[in-house]
Design a protein around this motif. Structure first.
Motif, PDB file in Angstrom:
ATOM      1  N   PRO A  19      43.851 136.597  88.379  1.00 20.07           N
ATOM      2  CA  PRO A  19      45.040 137.170  87.742  1.00 20.07           C
ATOM      3  C   PRO A  19      45.470 138.484  88.392  1.00 20.07           C
ATOM      4  O   PRO A  19      44.642 139.231  88.913  1.00 20.07           O
ATOM      5  CB  PRO A  19      44.582 137.437  86.301  1.00 20.07           C
ATOM      6  N   LEU A  20      46.773 138.721  88.349  1.00 14.59           N
ATOM      7  CA  LEU A  20      47.337 140.003  88.781  1.00 14.59           C
ATOM      8  C   LEU A  20      47.727 140.777  87.523  1.00 14.59           C
ATOM      9  O   LEU A  20      48.477 140.272  86.686  1.00 14.59           O
ATOM     10  CB  LEU A  20      48.557 139.767  89.672  1.00 14.59           C
ATOM     11  N   LEU A  21      47.193 142.004  87.376  1.00 20.37           N
ATOM     12  CA  LEU A  21      47.382 142.791  86.157  1.00 20.37           C
ATOM     13  C   LEU A  21      48.182 144.046  86.456  1.00 20.37           C
ATOM     14  O   LEU A  21      48.111 144.606  87.552  1.00 20.37           O
ATOM     15  CB  LEU A  21      46.013 143.191  85.587  1.00 20.37           C
ATOM     16  N   ASP A  22      48.927 144.488  85.452  1.00 19.09           N
ATOM     17  CA  ASP A  22      49.584 145.799  85.515  1.00 19.09           C
ATOM     18  C   ASP A  22      48.511 146.853  85.211  1.00 19.09           C
ATOM     19  O   ASP A  22      47.935 146.867  84.114  1.00 19.09           O
ATOM     20  CB  ASP A  22      50.710 145.840  84.474  1.00 19.09           C
ATOM     21  N   ALA A  23      48.216 147.718  86.176  1.00 18.95           N
ATOM     22  CA  ALA A  23      47.120 148.686  86.006  1.00 18.95           C
ATOM     23  C   ALA A  23      47.383 149.603  84.812  1.00 18.95           C
ATOM     24  O   ALA A  23      46.450 150.024  84.122  1.00 18.95           O
ATOM     25  CB  ALA A  23      46.940 149.514  87.278  1.00 18.95           C
ATOM     26  N   ALA A  24      48.661 149.890  84.564  1.00 22.34           N
ATOM     27  CA  ALA A  24      48.999 150.816  83.482  1.00 22.34           C
ATOM     28  C   ALA A  24      48.668 150.213  82.115  1.00 22.34           C
ATOM     29  O   ALA A  24      48.066 150.870  81.259  1.00 22.34           O
ATOM     30  CB  ALA A  24      50.483 151.178  83.558  1.00 22.34           C
TER      31      ALA A  24
END
Lengths: 318, 318
Positions: A298-303
């Protein structure tokens, strides 16, 4: 009428095969060595050490180039697509063979411009065109090029580790506005990165971050990305385009954090003017993420820690 | 409706790219090693010594195969065309990359049969398929395969000398009645011949003797042929067909007369059941023959000394 067949008085069918072969040798010029090293025998006979890398890529009218693209740029693009694959291994190019699928109505002057564009790119990157194949088609215009290369440390996909930082060269998205044909393959950058021992895994971005970034990540990991850092090509380019447009031909890699702590990016800046951007880092895969297999990290929004929903990148055959 | 697209419920467009890639790995089976040696990274990483030969050949629907040919045979033919080129250098095969040009309507079961036919041939001749490229087309169905190989003494074209005897393996002509797809590439024979030091020059006959024999002959020579010796494929096959039909995939070579005097043909007969026929010999070019350049050496009837007039072999792009 397409430019590639707009001159009936200048059609390939008037040349015939032997005439076309003679022209091809002229158009390719010094990048086409004589046999046995080059075309003219059953196979090419290569010098020792032509390489430990082998890659192939195609270029098709209506898909990878259109009537608006000058044929010189289309010819160069065929080689540059392959060079970008070598760059992503940290390799340098060797020799190439060219297969052409040509309708008899193909304009000889269009083909000359295409081949001269290919030859100029081959001269720039010191690639010898050592063989090929010509096939007559009814109406299909396409090409394939297979390229050898050499890398002392091939940098593979799928080898990122937890804690690695994620980096990308250049800018992303909106490639169809010219970059898809004018890009410069990142061969020098790729070879430089392969010589940095902390650089762990690398790919060239051709189908968008949404598809190509997961290819670097083992199944038990995810990528946490700083969306505000995304290097977008134009002011109008959206983050979604960086994830789903194709044909960026930029290098995406992970490196041990020791690389940036040890001044890697500063050394990069003295070696290249090519921008280099830290996109985020490799984190554990969230427990609730679906199916864990290669290419699905998965690609996640770090924020926020939430999954990004830009879509899966460019999907062929759909 | 063509067999390759006759099952709309089974079309490639329902699989998508990732689905197709997964199927391809299954269909290829053990001949497709995992990355980094095989497909799955930007390039394949080859083992040392993968070869000093490189050749490429294509296979296009409507040209090299038609709706009547079982797809398994078409897939095998793609590889065998390339193997025949290696055979003509005296080489043994290394690894291959496959490029496919596929319309979305392609039937998955047709493609499976094609790829399984290719895989079976690859297993037979110990060729690993290490990479590839998939391109979606509107309606064109075609393939390209690039193959590496290794030869300790590559046997080149154009190296015949005055007095050499001319030999051909197997039978010639009428290839379209099955042989074009069922032929066995002469790899063992080619390697054996390359180890015979008196064998001077070699080619595989793919465009007919009329075109391929002159390719062995330097400009100052001609070939004097015994027409009664021509090994014709069927009783109904004419000498003209041996000169102008394509796709024989037989080996044509010249050897110093010392080869036959020293028992070469007898040693051949103990090694192979493949027929071997002496076609004639290399003689000086007649003073009245037109233009002298590579590939234009005249073919003469040894009995009368007169030029043969069977036509120039298969001409592409005409």
């Amino acid at each position: 009428m397409h430019p590639y067949c707009e001159h009936p008085d200048d059609a390939l069918s008037r040349l015939g095969e032997l005439g076309l072969l003679a022209r091809l040798r002229t158009w390719l010029g010094p990048v086409a060595p004589p046999p046995p090293a080059g075309m003219g025998d059953d196979t090419a006979v290569l010098a020792a050490g032509t390489g430990n890398l082998l890659t192939t890529d195609s270029l098709v009218h209506g898909r990878h180039f259109d009537d608006l693209l000058p044929p010189e740029l289309a010819g160069a693009k065929l080689l540059k697509r392959n060079l970008s694959d070598l760059a992503a291994m940290g390799g340098r190019p060797g020799v190439a063979v060219l297969a052409a699928f040509l309708p008899p109505k193909t304009s000889v002057r269009w083909l000359e411009a295409f081949v001269r564009g290919l030859a100029e790119a081959a001269a720039t990157w010191e690639v010898a065109i050592v063989g090929g194949d010509l096939t007559e088609t009814t109406a299909f215009l396409g090409f394939n090029l297979t390229l050898t290369g050499e890398a002392s440390r091939p940098v593979l996909r799928g080898a990122a580790r937890l804690g690695d930082e994620l980096w990308v060269t250049g800018t992303l998205g909106d490639s169809l506005r010219g970059h898809h044909a004018t890009f410069v393959p990142r061969l020098a950058e790729g070879a430089w990165l392969a010589a940095e021992s902390e650089v762990r895994t690398m790919i060239d971005v051709t189908d968008g971050l949404g598809k190509d970034l997961p290819a670097l990540l083992p199944p038990e990991t995810a990528a946490a990305l700083d969306l505000s850092a995304l290097p977008l090509r134009f002011s109008s380019t959206t983050p979604a385009q960086a994830f789903t447009d194709g044909e960026d031909y930029e290098l995406l890699f992970s490196a041990d954090p020791a690389w940036s702590l040890g001044g890697g990016p500063a050394r990069w800046a003295t070696a290249f003017r090519t921008p280099l951007t830290r996109l985020g880092s490799v984190v554990p895969r969230p427990a609730d993420a679906p199916e864990a297999s290669f290419g699905t990290a998965p690609l996640l929004d770090a924020a926020s820690g939430r999954p990004l929903s830009f879509g899966p990148g460019y999907a062929h055959f759909r």
